[in-house]
Design an enzyme around this catalytic site. Structure first.
Site, PDB file in Angstrom:
ATOM      1  N   GLY A 127      80.224  94.863 109.452  1.00 20.31           N
ATOM      2  CA  GLY A 127      80.308  96.536 108.777  1.00 20.31           C
ATOM      3  C   GLY A 127      80.885  97.476 109.648  1.00 20.31           C
ATOM      4  O   GLY A 127      81.513  98.369 109.211  1.00 20.31           O
TER       5      GLY A 127
ATOM      6  N   GLU B  45      76.734 101.037 114.250  1.00 20.06           N
ATOM      7  CA  GLU B  45      76.273 100.454 112.846  1.00 20.06           C
ATOM      8  C   GLU B  45      77.160 101.083 111.712  1.00 20.06           C
ATOM      9  O   GLU B  45      77.745 102.431 112.038  1.00 20.06           O
ATOM     10  CB  GLU B  45      74.879 100.794 112.632  1.00 20.06           C
ATOM     11  CG  GLU B  45      73.934  99.654 112.839  1.00 20.06           C
ATOM     12  CD  GLU B  45      73.997  98.681 111.511  1.00 20.06           C
ATOM     13  OE1 GLU B  45      75.211  98.383 110.971  1.00 20.06           O
ATOM     14  OE2 GLU B  45      73.190  98.076 111.034  1.00 20.06           O
ATOM     15  N   ASP B  46      77.248 100.577 110.787  1.00 18.99           N
ATOM     16  CA  ASP B  46      78.052 101.283 109.529  1.00 18.99           C
ATOM     17  C   ASP B  46      77.241 102.133 108.854  1.00 18.99           C
ATOM     18  O   ASP B  46      77.592 103.199 108.576  1.00 18.99           O
ATOM     19  CB  ASP B  46      78.438 100.048 108.474  1.00 18.99           C
ATOM     20  CG  ASP B  46      77.583  98.972 108.129  1.00 18.99           C
ATOM     21  OD1 ASP B  46      76.380  99.151 108.564  1.00 18.99           O
ATOM     22  OD2 ASP B  46      78.090  98.332 107.387  1.00 18.99           O
TER      23      ASP B  46
ATOM     24  N   ASP C 260      69.903 102.366 106.220  1.00 19.98           N
ATOM     25  CA  ASP C 260      69.382 102.657 105.147  1.00 19.98           C
ATOM     26  C   ASP C 260      67.907 102.529 105.237  1.00 19.98           C
ATOM     27  O   ASP C 260      67.317 103.691 105.461  1.00 19.98           O
ATOM     28  CB  ASP C 260      70.052 101.421 104.234  1.00 19.98           C
ATOM     29  CG  ASP C 260      69.637 101.732 102.603  1.00 19.98           C
ATOM     30  OD1 ASP C 260      68.979 102.632 102.335  1.00 19.98           O
ATOM     31  OD2 ASP C 260      69.725 100.817 101.996  1.00 19.98           O
TER      32      ASP C 260
ATOM     33  N   PHE D  96      74.814 103.586  96.406  1.00 21.94           N
ATOM     34  CA  PHE D  96      75.322 102.282  97.168  1.00 21.94           C
ATOM     35  C   PHE D  96      76.890 102.432  97.413  1.00 21.94           C
ATOM     36  O   PHE D  96      77.645 102.900  96.481  1.00 21.94           O
ATOM     37  CB  PHE D  96      75.127 101.020  96.194  1.00 21.94           C
ATOM     38  CG  PHE D  96      75.668  99.941  96.891  1.00 21.94           C
ATOM     39  CD1 PHE D  96      74.785  99.123  97.766  1.00 21.94           C
ATOM     40  CD2 PHE D  96      76.821  99.257  96.671  1.00 21.94           C
ATOM     41  CE1 PHE D  96      75.157  98.088  98.579  1.00 21.94           C
ATOM     42  CE2 PHE D  96      77.164  98.204  97.285  1.00 21.94           C
ATOM     43  CZ  PHE D  96      76.585  97.581  98.395  1.00 21.94           C
TER      44      PHE D  96
ATOM     45  N   ASP E  26      80.497  96.732 102.228  1.00 21.75           N
ATOM     46  CA  ASP E  26      80.895  95.853 101.493  1.00 21.75           C
ATOM     47  C   ASP E  26      79.844  95.642 100.308  1.00 21.75           C
ATOM     48  O   ASP E  26      78.694  96.167 100.263  1.00 21.75           O
ATOM     49  CB  ASP E  26      80.987  94.634 102.131  1.00 21.75           C
ATOM     50  CG  ASP E  26      79.731  93.708 102.242  1.00 21.75           C
ATOM     51  OD1 ASP E  26      78.754  94.471 103.071  1.00 21.75           O
ATOM     52  OD2 ASP E  26      79.441  92.849 101.602  1.00 21.75           O
TER      53      ASP E  26
ATOM     54  N   ARG F 107      85.565  96.069 102.184  1.00 22.89           N
ATOM     55  CA  ARG F 107      85.259  96.563 103.645  1.00 22.89           C
ATOM     56  C   ARG F 107      86.694  97.168 104.104  1.00 22.89           C
ATOM     57  O   ARG F 107      86.571  98.182 105.093  1.00 22.89           O
ATOM     58  CB  ARG F 107      85.082  95.394 104.700  1.00 22.89           C
ATOM     59  CG  ARG F 107      83.873  94.770 104.390  1.00 22.89           C
ATOM     60  CD  ARG F 107      83.482  93.905 105.325  1.00 22.89           C
ATOM     61  NE  ARG F 107      82.545  92.762 105.114  1.00 22.89           N
ATOM     62  CZ  ARG F 107      81.103  93.084 105.422  1.00 22.89           C
ATOM     63  NH1 ARG F 107      80.739  94.350 105.681  1.00 22.89           N
ATOM     64  NH2 ARG F 107      80.216  91.988 105.006  1.00 22.89           N
TER      65      ARG F 107
END
Ligand code: IMP
Ligand code: MG
Length: 182
Positions: free
Chosen positions: A45, A100-101, A104, A155, A162, A168
Site C-alpha cells: 500500500g 504506511e498507507d 486503522d 473504507f 486496495d 491501488r
C-alpha cells in the site's frame, strides 16, 4: 471479482495528495537535515506514497521494504499481523521512518514498532498518508509523527490502498461503497 470503479467516490483529489506529499517531504527534510534517513515502505500500500514523498526529501535517504498483512483481502482487519517479506538490510543504528498507507486499528503499527525496536535502530518514526483514528482499538495508542490526512471511519481505496488487490493505481483516494448484497 473485479470491483466496480463507479462505487468509488473521491475523498482526496490527486492534486491534494501531491501537495501533501511535498509538504511532508519538506517537513521530513528539515527534521533530518544532514542525517542519514531510511524509509521503510510497508508493501504494497505504501508504494505510490513512498515514491512521491521521497522525491521531496533532501536529506541523505535510503529505502527498504517490508510486507506484512493483516487484512485477508476484504474490508475488515483480521487482527493478526503476519510478516510476509522482511527487510533486505539491517536497520541497526539507523534513523528509520516507517512509511504506511493508512493507520486503522493500529495492529500493524504496534507489530512493526515492536519488531523494529528489537533490531536496535537509532530512532523510529512513523509517516502515514492516512489516519483513521476512529478505527483504533483499545490499547493501540501511539504517536504518528507525520500524517498526510485524517479521515473518517470509511473504507477507502486508491493511491496504494486496495480492495482485493484492486484500485491501488488510482491517483486519488476515494471511499468505496459496497453493493447492498455484500
Ligand atoms: P491496521 O493494522 O488496522 O491499522 O491496518 C493497517 C492496514 O490495513 C493498512 O496498511 C491497509 O493495508 C489496511 N487498511 C486499513 N484501512 C483500510 C482502508 O480503508 N482501505 C484499504 N485498506 C485499509
Ligand atoms: Mg498496508
Amino acid at each position: 471479482m473485479i470491483p466496480d470503479i463507479k462505487r468509488v467516490e473521491t475523498l482526496i483529489s490527486a492534486e491534494d495528495v501531491q501537495v501533501r506529499c511535498a509538504e511532508l517531504g519538506a517537513q521530513i527534510s528539515a527534521d533530518y537535515e544532514g542525517r542519514d534517513v531510511t524509509f521503510v515502505g510497508i508493501l504494497k500500500g505504501s508504494i505510490p506514497f513512498l515514491s512521491d514523498l521521497m522525491r521531496h526529501v533532501t536529506a541523505p535517504l535510503q529505502i527498504d521494504f517490508l510486507e506484512c498483512s493483516s487484512y485477508s483481502g476484504g474490508m475488515q482487519s483480521s487482527g493478526a499481523v503476519r510478516l510476509v517479506k522482511d527487510l533486505s538490510h539491517s536497520i541497526e543504528g539507523k534513523d528509520v521512518v516507517i512509511v504506511e498507507d493508512i493507520v486503522d486499528t493500529g495492529h500493524t503499527l504496534r507489530y512493526l514498532l515492536e519488531n523494529f525496536l528489537a533490531r536496535g535502530p537509532r530512532s523510529v518514526r512513523i509517516c502515514a498518508l492516512l489516519d483513521k483514528p476512529e478505527g483504533r482499538v483499545d490499547g493501540e495508542e501511539f504517536t504518528i509523527d507525520y500524517v498526510g490526512f485524517t479521515i473518517p471511519n470509511k473504507f477507502v481505496v486508491g493511491f496504494g490502498l486496495d480492495l482485493g488487490g484492486y484500485f491501488r493505481n488510482l491517483p486519488y483516494v476515494g471511499v468505496y461503497s459496497p453493493p447492498e448484497s455484500d
